[in-house]
Each structure stands twice: as C-alpha cells, then as structure tokens.
Scaffold this motif. Structure first.
Motif, PDB file in Angstrom:
ATOM      1  N   LEU A  92      23.483   5.661  13.509  1.00  0.00           N
ATOM      2  CA  LEU A  92      23.002   6.140  14.796  1.00  0.00           C
ATOM      3  C   LEU A  92      23.709   5.333  15.871  1.00  0.00           C
ATOM      4  O   LEU A  92      23.683   4.108  15.837  1.00  0.00           O
ATOM      5  CB  LEU A  92      21.493   5.943  14.876  1.00  0.00           C
ATOM      6  N   THR A  93      24.336   5.995  16.797  1.00  0.00           N
ATOM      7  CA  THR A  93      25.028   5.287  17.872  1.00  0.00           C
ATOM      8  C   THR A  93      24.014   4.745  18.878  1.00  0.00           C
ATOM      9  O   THR A  93      22.866   5.196  18.930  1.00  0.00           O
ATOM     10  CB  THR A  93      25.998   6.218  18.617  1.00  0.00           C
ATOM     11  N   TYR A  94      24.479   3.808  19.697  1.00  0.00           N
ATOM     12  CA  TYR A  94      23.614   3.285  20.751  1.00  0.00           C
ATOM     13  C   TYR A  94      23.197   4.409  21.707  1.00  0.00           C
ATOM     14  O   TYR A  94      22.051   4.452  22.145  1.00  0.00           O
ATOM     15  CB  TYR A  94      24.330   2.168  21.529  1.00  0.00           C
ATOM     16  N   GLN A  95      24.111   5.307  22.012  1.00  0.00           N
ATOM     17  CA  GLN A  95      23.783   6.416  22.922  1.00  0.00           C
ATOM     18  C   GLN A  95      22.710   7.320  22.324  1.00  0.00           C
ATOM     19  O   GLN A  95      21.747   7.689  22.997  1.00  0.00           O
ATOM     20  CB  GLN A  95      25.041   7.235  23.242  1.00  0.00           C
ATOM     21  N   ALA A  96      22.862   7.668  21.054  1.00  0.00           N
ATOM     22  CA  ALA A  96      21.867   8.525  20.405  1.00  0.00           C
ATOM     23  C   ALA A  96      20.519   7.817  20.304  1.00  0.00           C
ATOM     24  O   ALA A  96      19.468   8.430  20.526  1.00  0.00           O
ATOM     25  CB  ALA A  96      22.357   8.943  19.018  1.00  0.00           C
ATOM     26  N   LEU A  97      20.544   6.531  19.973  1.00  0.00           N
ATOM     27  CA  LEU A  97      19.306   5.749  19.913  1.00  0.00           C
ATOM     28  C   LEU A  97      18.610   5.736  21.271  1.00  0.00           C
ATOM     29  O   LEU A  97      17.403   5.983  21.364  1.00  0.00           O
ATOM     30  CB  LEU A  97      19.606   4.316  19.465  1.00  0.00           C
ATOM     31  N   ASN A  98      19.363   5.479  22.313  1.00  0.00           N
ATOM     32  CA  ASN A  98      18.784   5.448  23.656  1.00  0.00           C
ATOM     33  C   ASN A  98      18.214   6.814  24.039  1.00  0.00           C
ATOM     34  O   ASN A  98      17.103   6.903  24.572  1.00  0.00           O
ATOM     35  CB  ASN A  98      19.835   4.990  24.674  1.00  0.00           C
ATOM     36  N   ASN A  99      18.964   7.879  23.775  1.00  0.00           N
ATOM     37  CA  ASN A  99      18.488   9.223  24.123  1.00  0.00           C
ATOM     38  C   ASN A  99      17.189   9.567  23.395  1.00  0.00           C
ATOM     39  O   ASN A  99      16.232  10.060  24.013  1.00  0.00           O
ATOM     40  CB  ASN A  99      19.553  10.272  23.803  1.00  0.00           C
ATOM     41  N   LYS A 100      17.147   9.304  22.088  1.00  0.00           N
ATOM     42  CA  LYS A 100      15.947   9.643  21.308  1.00  0.00           C
ATOM     43  C   LYS A 100      14.755   8.781  21.729  1.00  0.00           C
ATOM     44  O   LYS A 100      13.629   9.265  21.810  1.00  0.00           O
ATOM     45  CB  LYS A 100      16.232   9.495  19.812  1.00  0.00           C
ATOM     46  N   ALA A 101      14.998   7.490  21.990  1.00  0.00           N
ATOM     47  CA  ALA A 101      13.916   6.615  22.444  1.00  0.00           C
ATOM     48  C   ALA A 101      13.407   7.065  23.808  1.00  0.00           C
ATOM     49  O   ALA A 101      12.197   7.044  24.074  1.00  0.00           O
ATOM     50  CB  ALA A 101      14.392   5.162  22.488  1.00  0.00           C
ATOM     51  N   ASN A 102      14.322   7.491  24.687  1.00  0.00           N
ATOM     52  CA  ASN A 102      13.921   7.984  26.007  1.00  0.00           C
ATOM     53  C   ASN A 102      13.090   9.255  25.895  1.00  0.00           C
ATOM     54  O   ASN A 102      12.096   9.420  26.604  1.00  0.00           O
ATOM     55  CB  ASN A 102      15.149   8.235  26.879  1.00  0.00           C
ATOM     56  N   GLN A 103      13.489  10.161  25.021  1.00  0.00           N
ATOM     57  CA  GLN A 103      12.717  11.397  24.841  1.00  0.00           C
ATOM     58  C   GLN A 103      11.311  11.080  24.353  1.00  0.00           C
ATOM     59  O   GLN A 103      10.331  11.648  24.845  1.00  0.00           O
ATOM     60  CB  GLN A 103      13.441  12.330  23.867  1.00  0.00           C
ATOM     61  N   LEU A 104      11.208  10.167  23.399  1.00  0.00           N
ATOM     62  CA  LEU A 104       9.890   9.771  22.914  1.00  0.00           C
ATOM     63  C   LEU A 104       9.094   9.092  24.030  1.00  0.00           C
ATOM     64  O   LEU A 104       7.902   9.353  24.198  1.00  0.00           O
ATOM     65  CB  LEU A 104      10.016   8.846  21.703  1.00  0.00           C
ATOM     66  N   ALA A 105       9.755   8.255  24.810  1.00  0.00           N
ATOM     67  CA  ALA A 105       9.073   7.564  25.919  1.00  0.00           C
ATOM     68  C   ALA A 105       8.525   8.565  26.928  1.00  0.00           C
ATOM     69  O   ALA A 105       7.371   8.437  27.370  1.00  0.00           O
ATOM     70  CB  ALA A 105      10.040   6.594  26.602  1.00  0.00           C
ATOM     71  N   HIS A 106       9.314   9.563  27.288  1.00  0.00           N
ATOM     72  CA  HIS A 106       8.838  10.580  28.236  1.00  0.00           C
ATOM     73  C   HIS A 106       7.651  11.350  27.644  1.00  0.00           C
ATOM     74  O   HIS A 106       6.681  11.645  28.349  1.00  0.00           O
ATOM     75  CB  HIS A 106       9.962  11.541  28.620  1.00  0.00           C
ATOM     76  N   TYR A 107       7.716  11.658  26.346  1.00  0.00           N
ATOM     77  CA  TYR A 107       6.596  12.324  25.696  1.00  0.00           C
ATOM     78  C   TYR A 107       5.348  11.442  25.760  1.00  0.00           C
ATOM     79  O   TYR A 107       4.264  11.912  26.123  1.00  0.00           O
ATOM     80  CB  TYR A 107       6.941  12.657  24.235  1.00  0.00           C
ATOM     81  N   LEU A 108       5.509  10.161  25.407  1.00  0.00           N
ATOM     82  CA  LEU A 108       4.365   9.251  25.418  1.00  0.00           C
ATOM     83  C   LEU A 108       3.772   9.107  26.810  1.00  0.00           C
ATOM     84  O   LEU A 108       2.547   9.091  26.978  1.00  0.00           O
ATOM     85  CB  LEU A 108       4.763   7.886  24.857  1.00  0.00           C
ATOM     86  N   GLN A 109       4.620   9.044  27.820  1.00  0.00           N
ATOM     87  CA  GLN A 109       4.111   8.983  29.191  1.00  0.00           C
ATOM     88  C   GLN A 109       3.335  10.248  29.530  1.00  0.00           C
ATOM     89  O   GLN A 109       2.319  10.188  30.213  1.00  0.00           O
ATOM     90  CB  GLN A 109       5.255   8.758  30.175  1.00  0.00           C
ATOM     91  N   SER A 110       3.793  11.395  29.020  1.00  0.00           N
ATOM     92  CA  SER A 110       3.069  12.652  29.275  1.00  0.00           C
ATOM     93  C   SER A 110       1.701  12.651  28.599  1.00  0.00           C
ATOM     94  O   SER A 110       0.808  13.397  28.992  1.00  0.00           O
ATOM     95  CB  SER A 110       3.890  13.866  28.809  1.00  0.00           C
ATOM     96  N   GLN A 111       1.545  11.785  27.593  1.00  0.00           N
ATOM     97  CA  GLN A 111       0.264  11.650  26.894  1.00  0.00           C
ATOM     98  C   GLN A 111      -0.603  10.540  27.498  1.00  0.00           C
ATOM     99  O   GLN A 111      -1.656  10.223  26.963  1.00  0.00           O
ATOM    100  CB  GLN A 111       0.509  11.369  25.412  1.00  0.00           C
ATOM    101  N   GLY A 112      -0.126   9.932  28.586  1.00  0.00           N
ATOM    102  CA  GLY A 112      -0.909   8.925  29.281  1.00  0.00           C
ATOM    103  C   GLY A 112      -0.510   7.485  29.020  1.00  0.00           C
ATOM    104  O   GLY A 112      -1.107   6.565  29.580  1.00  0.00           O
ATOM    105  N   VAL A 113       0.477   7.248  28.164  1.00  0.00           N
ATOM    106  CA  VAL A 113       0.870   5.874  27.852  1.00  0.00           C
ATOM    107  C   VAL A 113       1.440   5.207  29.099  1.00  0.00           C
ATOM    108  O   VAL A 113       2.259   5.780  29.813  1.00  0.00           O
ATOM    109  CB  VAL A 113       1.889   5.830  26.691  1.00  0.00           C
TER     110      VAL A 113
END
Length: 189
Positions: A1-22
């Motif tokens: 997994l490249t650093y770019q792909a890792l960052n993108n996937k972590a960001n997508q999860l972070a945005h999802y978690l924020q949408s859940q109130g995190v």
C-alpha cells in the motif's frame, strides 16, 4: 500500500467517522486481525479526531466484554468474519469489508479536526496483573514526544524497513506503527 493510498483510505474512514459523530475524546474500538485495514483504521480514527481502543480478537471473551463495558464505546470497527467473536455491546459495529463501497464514496482529502496535544489519542488496557485491567489513556503529545525522540536518536530514513511485530493491543505497537510512517520508511506488518 503506498503512502498516498494509505492516506486516502484513512481520510475516507475519518470523514465517515466524523459523519457518525466522532470528535476529540471519542473512543473508537478497533476489533481487527493484523491486516492493512488495521493500519487504515488506526490512522482514520486519529484523523477523525477520535482516540482508538485496540480490541484483540485473540483476547478471552470475558476480557473483551469487560473492556467494552468499561470504555462505553460508541463505535467498533471490525470485519464481518469477526462479529461472532465480539461480545454483546451497545456500540455500533462497522464491518469495514461490508461497508467498503460506502467508505469509498467519502472524501479522500485530509479532514478538519480540532485536536490539541493534550487530547486523547489512544487507550490501551493493562494486562490486569493487579486484578481488573485498567485503561491507560495516552494523549497526542506523549506519542509525538516519543516518536520525535526516537527519530532524533535513531534516524530512520525512507530506505529503512521496520517490522511491526507487537500485538496492536500492546503499547510498543504504537511506535512500531507510527515511527516508520513519520520517517517515510517501509512498514511491514
């Protein structure tokens, strides 16, 4: 997994978690076996502003049940193949494999968070050698101080390769995960 792909996937999860109130000081459980999704989850929770609580699938059910009850987690990140091993909890279970398509629709840009050095980054439960396990709470400032000292002292570079061998429920795993990433080195789990 490249650093770019890792960052993108972590960001997508972070945005999802924020949408859940995190938000800062929210604990998010991570109930995963060693895999890329584990690293993505650790980063995603931190990028959302939350704090992670590792829940090792190999722990006895009674220990997991105690940790879930004690921590009062609102969300647990897991995989569909592990849900039967997770004790009964009021936490929302997010199966990363089932929700992959949903997560991929969230923004890949870095999320905005309002975290401070003293905000909680993770909680790791002690072994319980004195009786019941206790959650040791660790702020961002502590992680940063440790990682910056390690980098200054040992100076990893992008040509180095680090084996992440400790269980993610053990505090050594914190520097094993994040120090190579801080230095641009290769991380092998």
């Amino acid at each position: 997994l490249t650093y770019q792909a890792l960052n993108n996937k972590a960001n997508q999860l972070a945005h999802y978690l924020q949408s859940q109130g995190v938000k800062p000081e929210w604990l998010v459980g991570i109930f995963l076996e060693r895999c890329l999704e584990m690293l993505i989850s650790l980063l995603g929770v931190l990028k959302a502003g939350g704090a992670y609580l590792p829940l090792d699938p190999d722990y006895p059910t009674a220990r997991l049940a105690f940790m879930l009850e004690d921590a009062q987690l609102p969300i647990v990140l897991t995989q569909s193949g592990l849900t039967d091993k997770l004790p009964n909890t009021t936490a929302t279970k997010v199966c990363l494999d089932i929700e992959a398509a949903t997560l991929s629709r969230f923004h890949a840009e870095n999320p905005n968070t309002d975290i401070h050095p003293w905000n909680l980054a993770y909680v790791i439960y002690t072994s319980g050698s004195t009786g019941q396990p206790k959650g040791a709470m660790n702020p961002h400032q502590g992680i940063c101080n440790r990682l910056l000292w390690m980098q200054k002292t040992f100076q990893l570079t992008n040509t180095d390769c680090v084996l992440q061998k400790a269980p993610f429920s053990f505090d050594v795993s914190v520097w094993e995960f994040f120090w190579p990433l801080l230095a641009g080195a290769r991380l092998v789990t």
